[in-house]
Design an enzyme around this catalytic site. Sequence first.
Site, PDB file in Angstrom:
ATOM      1  N   HIS A  45       0.816  -1.203   0.000  1.00 50.28           N
ATOM      2  CA  HIS A  45       0.000   0.000   0.000  1.00 50.28           C
ATOM      3  C   HIS A  45       0.856   1.261   0.000  1.00 50.28           C
ATOM      4  O   HIS A  45       0.498   2.268  -0.618  1.00 50.28           O
ATOM      5  CB  HIS A  45      -0.921  -0.012   1.231  1.00 50.28           C
ATOM      6  CG  HIS A  45      -1.990   1.033   1.202  1.00 50.28           C
ATOM      7  ND1 HIS A  45      -3.131   0.921   0.445  1.00 50.28           N
ATOM      8  CD2 HIS A  45      -2.092   2.233   1.831  1.00 50.28           C
ATOM      9  CE1 HIS A  45      -3.892   1.987   0.624  1.00 50.28           C
ATOM     10  NE2 HIS A  45      -3.283   2.799   1.449  1.00 50.28           N
TER      11      HIS A  45
ATOM     12  N   GLU B  96      -8.303   7.730  -3.834  1.00 50.20           N
ATOM     13  CA  GLU B  96      -7.677   6.739  -2.951  1.00 50.20           C
ATOM     14  C   GLU B  96      -8.675   5.634  -2.647  1.00 50.20           C
ATOM     15  O   GLU B  96      -9.881   5.852  -2.643  1.00 50.20           O
ATOM     16  CB  GLU B  96      -7.245   7.382  -1.624  1.00 50.20           C
ATOM     17  CG  GLU B  96      -5.923   8.114  -1.680  1.00 50.20           C
ATOM     18  CD  GLU B  96      -4.738   7.223  -1.336  1.00 50.20           C
ATOM     19  OE1 GLU B  96      -4.924   5.991  -1.251  1.00 50.20           O
ATOM     20  OE2 GLU B  96      -3.635   7.763  -1.160  1.00 50.20           O
ATOM     21  N   SER B  97      -8.145   4.455  -2.356  1.00 47.70           N
ATOM     22  CA  SER B  97      -9.005   3.321  -2.000  1.00 47.70           C
ATOM     23  C   SER B  97      -9.088   3.145  -0.491  1.00 47.70           C
ATOM     24  O   SER B  97      -8.145   3.463   0.235  1.00 47.70           O
ATOM     25  CB  SER B  97      -8.448   2.031  -2.619  1.00 47.70           C
ATOM     26  OG  SER B  97      -7.151   1.764  -2.106  1.00 47.70           O
ATOM     27  N   HIS B  98     -10.220   2.664  -0.031  1.00 51.16           N
ATOM     28  CA  HIS B  98     -10.379   2.204   1.353  1.00 51.16           C
ATOM     29  C   HIS B  98     -11.212   0.925   1.321  1.00 51.16           C
ATOM     30  O   HIS B  98     -12.237   0.792   1.977  1.00 51.16           O
ATOM     31  CB  HIS B  98     -11.024   3.286   2.224  1.00 51.16           C
ATOM     32  CG  HIS B  98     -10.261   3.532   3.487  1.00 51.16           C
ATOM     33  ND1 HIS B  98     -10.845   3.733   4.712  1.00 51.16           N
ATOM     34  CD2 HIS B  98      -8.927   3.579   3.720  1.00 51.16           C
ATOM     35  CE1 HIS B  98      -9.918   3.920   5.634  1.00 51.16           C
ATOM     36  NE2 HIS B  98      -8.742   3.827   5.050  1.00 51.16           N
TER      37      HIS B  98
ATOM     38  N   HIS C  89     -10.421  -2.657   1.864  1.00 54.02           N
ATOM     39  CA  HIS C  89     -10.421  -3.659   2.937  1.00 54.02           C
ATOM     40  C   HIS C  89     -11.135  -3.145   4.194  1.00 54.02           C
ATOM     41  O   HIS C  89     -11.965  -3.855   4.772  1.00 54.02           O
ATOM     42  CB  HIS C  89      -8.990  -4.083   3.267  1.00 54.02           C
ATOM     43  CG  HIS C  89      -8.372  -4.996   2.245  1.00 54.02           C
ATOM     44  ND1 HIS C  89      -8.514  -4.796   0.884  1.00 54.02           N
ATOM     45  CD2 HIS C  89      -7.595  -6.101   2.387  1.00 54.02           C
ATOM     46  CE1 HIS C  89      -7.864  -5.750   0.246  1.00 54.02           C
ATOM     47  NE2 HIS C  89      -7.293  -6.552   1.130  1.00 54.02           N
TER      48      HIS C  89
ATOM     49  N   GLN D 279      -9.853   2.476  11.102  1.00 55.91           N
ATOM     50  CA  GLN D 279      -9.776   3.745  11.789  1.00 55.91           C
ATOM     51  C   GLN D 279     -11.172   4.272  12.135  1.00 55.91           C
ATOM     52  O   GLN D 279     -12.161   3.887  11.533  1.00 55.91           O
ATOM     53  CB  GLN D 279      -9.046   4.776  10.921  1.00 55.91           C
ATOM     54  CG  GLN D 279      -7.702   4.303  10.401  1.00 55.91           C
ATOM     55  CD  GLN D 279      -7.790   3.624   9.039  1.00 55.91           C
ATOM     56  OE1 GLN D 279      -8.781   2.983   8.716  1.00 55.91           O
ATOM     57  NE2 GLN D 279      -6.748   3.760   8.247  1.00 55.91           N
TER      58      GLN D 279
ATOM     59  N   ASP E  78       0.036  14.832   5.485  1.00 60.78           N
ATOM     60  CA  ASP E  78      -1.085  14.167   6.157  1.00 60.78           C
ATOM     61  C   ASP E  78      -0.603  12.871   6.793  1.00 60.78           C
ATOM     62  O   ASP E  78       0.207  12.143   6.228  1.00 60.78           O
ATOM     63  CB  ASP E  78      -2.166  13.879   5.106  1.00 60.78           C
ATOM     64  CG  ASP E  78      -3.172  12.841   5.553  1.00 60.78           C
ATOM     65  OD1 ASP E  78      -3.589  12.885   6.720  1.00 60.78           O
ATOM     66  OD2 ASP E  78      -3.520  11.978   4.723  1.00 60.78           O
TER      67      ASP E  78
ATOM     68  N   GLU F 245      -3.113   4.672  12.929  1.00 64.13           N
ATOM     69  CA  GLU F 245      -3.670   5.457  11.823  1.00 64.13           C
ATOM     70  C   GLU F 245      -4.886   6.247  12.286  1.00 64.13           C
ATOM     71  O   GLU F 245      -5.860   6.423  11.550  1.00 64.13           O
ATOM     72  CB  GLU F 245      -4.005   4.541  10.643  1.00 64.13           C
ATOM     73  CG  GLU F 245      -2.759   3.940  10.010  1.00 64.13           C
ATOM     74  CD  GLU F 245      -3.031   3.099   8.770  1.00 64.13           C
ATOM     75  OE1 GLU F 245      -4.178   3.127   8.277  1.00 64.13           O
ATOM     76  OE2 GLU F 245      -2.101   2.415   8.307  1.00 64.13           O
ATOM     77  N   SER F 246      -4.823   6.729  13.533  1.00 60.60           N
ATOM     78  CA  SER F 246      -5.872   7.620  14.012  1.00 60.60           C
ATOM     79  C   SER F 246      -6.045   8.769  13.027  1.00 60.60           C
ATOM     80  O   SER F 246      -5.072   9.256  12.431  1.00 60.60           O
ATOM     81  CB  SER F 246      -5.506   8.168  15.394  1.00 60.60           C
ATOM     82  OG  SER F 246      -5.480   7.132  16.346  1.00 60.60           O
TER      83      SER F 246
ATOM     84  N   GLY G   5      -2.808   9.294  -7.939  1.00 61.59           N
ATOM     85  CA  GLY G   5      -3.525   8.021  -7.965  1.00 61.59           C
ATOM     86  C   GLY G   5      -3.155   7.103  -6.834  1.00 61.59           C
ATOM     87  O   GLY G   5      -2.443   7.465  -5.888  1.00 61.59           O
TER      88      GLY G   5
END
Length: 737
Positions: A49, A93-95, A97, A240, A268, A312-313, A530
């Site tokens: 990732h 961006e992917s989220h 999972h 998260q 970030d 990853e808060s 991307g």
Amino acid sequence: MIRNDIDITPELIAEHGLKPDEYQRILDLIGREPTFTELGIFSAMWNEHCSYKSSKKWLRTLPTKGPRVIQGPGENAGVVDIDDGDVIVFKMESHNHPSFISPYEGAATGVGGILRDVFTMGARPVAAMNALRFGAPENERTRHIVSGVVEGIGGYGNCFGVPTIGGEVNFDARYNANCLVNAFAAGLAKADGIFLSEAKGVGLPIVYLGSKTGRDGIHGATMASAEFDDDSEEKRPTVQIGDPFSEKLLLEACLELMASGAVIAIQDMGAAGLTCSAVEMGAKGNLGVRLDLDKVPCREDGMSAYEMMLSESQERMLMVLKPEMEAEASAIFRKWDLGFAVVGETTDDLRFRVFRHNDLMADLPIKELGDEAPEYDRPWVPSKPQTELKASDVPAPASLGDTLVAMLGLPDMCSRRWVWEQYDNLVQGNTLAGPGGDAAVIRVNDKGKGLAFSLDVTPRYCEADPVEGGKQAVAECWRNITAVGAEPLAATDNLNFGNPEKPEIMGQFVGCIQGIGEACLALDMPIVSGNVSLYNETNGQAILPTPAIGGVGLLPDVFTRAGKAIQTEGETLILIGARKGHLGQSIYVRDIVKKPAGTPPPVDLQVERRNGDFVRSLIRGGRVSAVHDISDGGLLVAVAEMTISGDIGATITPDPGLPLHAWAFGEDQACYVLSVPTGQVDSLISDADKANVPAKVIGKTGGRDLTVEGEAPISLERLSNAHEGWLPQFMAAPETH
């Protein structure tokens, strides 16, 4: 001396997603056994990732430069010039999972993360979109995941105050155990107000900004770089937890701080949290970083260095500030009731050092953490060629009208109103065309300039022929932006695939990249940002290859644009583009005949460009009243959608040179349907002929039916009920588990 806090075993190495040869690479790099904290840092930095270790070779082949590109891949988001000193900043961006494990929080934090990518660059977010893929409707978890994901996207975006103006929703059994949630965001900034993540200067304060650090999201990036199996529920703690109200405060505080001149660099805290943000800032500036974790604001007691580095808060930033402005910066964040803490400094030794309770927990070469990550040239095999499907080999429907009604009510073809009505698409007051059209449109300023946005990909095409599928994804995005009258400028991609260690999956990836690259070059639409999401597999079952393309286009005058709704009775319908009735991989073959087969429709990029440029010139000349491109479902579906949107019927004439079902449902590319005032028809046809663009009259608008000559009329009420009915009915059904 470095604190070696736990024994490193082969089992522990495997749990961190590192292969034996990768661990040996770590030993060779640092000359000793890593600490537990260092193992976690390497795991975070070297997972798929964050490191793109399976895809970097091929991503380098994509066109990323152009006359309007100010910042391409490598930063938090891409930056493109839109004239007058304005720029558009955007990324996808992917989220995936996290959204399968915990649909609401996974989708919500996906939105939060992409918004931070945009405002980290100094831009105020002005638009959001999403590309969503869910399992088959009959799967027992699909309804639950759809409900949670849509609620999460709406909950975060609505509270933050960004309009969600478009996107995609599709269903397929191949997404049963791996839904896809791809989040897009765009923001406006001035060309001289862009901020980057490269740290500059030695001995400068590194400042932690925003929410406190907790134990949520630990190993989130690593989890996103692994296949699922039957224990996905056990991974729930890696998802998260988001707070859109805190993110809104963070946005305002960051933009105010940027305007003060105090910011040297900003990053970030996204995937891999504090680890990735600190390492990237230092490494890009050829500087070292020293962190004192005792100064990091925490919301939980007793957090270890390992937990703090990998958390990853959400709603957190890392900045390098001008030391003389530290007090002013702190006051700005206190005003916004947000955390502000100096947690480290830049150094000149190119080391990444992490301290906790005065113990040295990590001491690593900072450049090598990123630069020496494994890079693989994965074996790949091209996808097996498909046989072309002839229209004569495809059975014709018993009733053209009944088939059209059935198609409009399919899960992949029905109206997505149930979804987008849960999103605020009007907040900020600049949305001129929201969800439901070919492309969404927002106003940029009071001078009439606007931007158009579209998200597109056809996964079934990509599986049947990855090269053509990749080309088509870009071409359809370009075509949708063109269909509203905008000039396509640039794109972002979200490349979703299965396990790249399987040669056939890697072959899909390589083929799609080739097609995307060819189309981006031919259509002058470079990729400026991307994301790659691999290992979207569960128990060996991969998703369909899904390289989503998000495009941005410029409208010099937002009041001279087109929509797909028929506006007026008595106008002439004109078809732009050549029709061959291509049925291979069509919705008709897949969902009506139920025997998916054949090659996808070929994409001729020169024809695509020529036809699209001509259509755009007509729109900007005020010569057409409605435009809709032909895509899923073919010509008859496109005309039906135009009649439903405008609540005005039409009568159209079939092409006698094509079988009726091929004419109606073939998915030929580079085609548009135009609704044209009758007085413009002759000159338009003449101009098309001069431009070498196929154009022919196919019908007239008017009445309350859609009529294909020689067939029974179909009432608009029946078409609309079919189109609008399926999704609300599906979501209203009781849960099956």
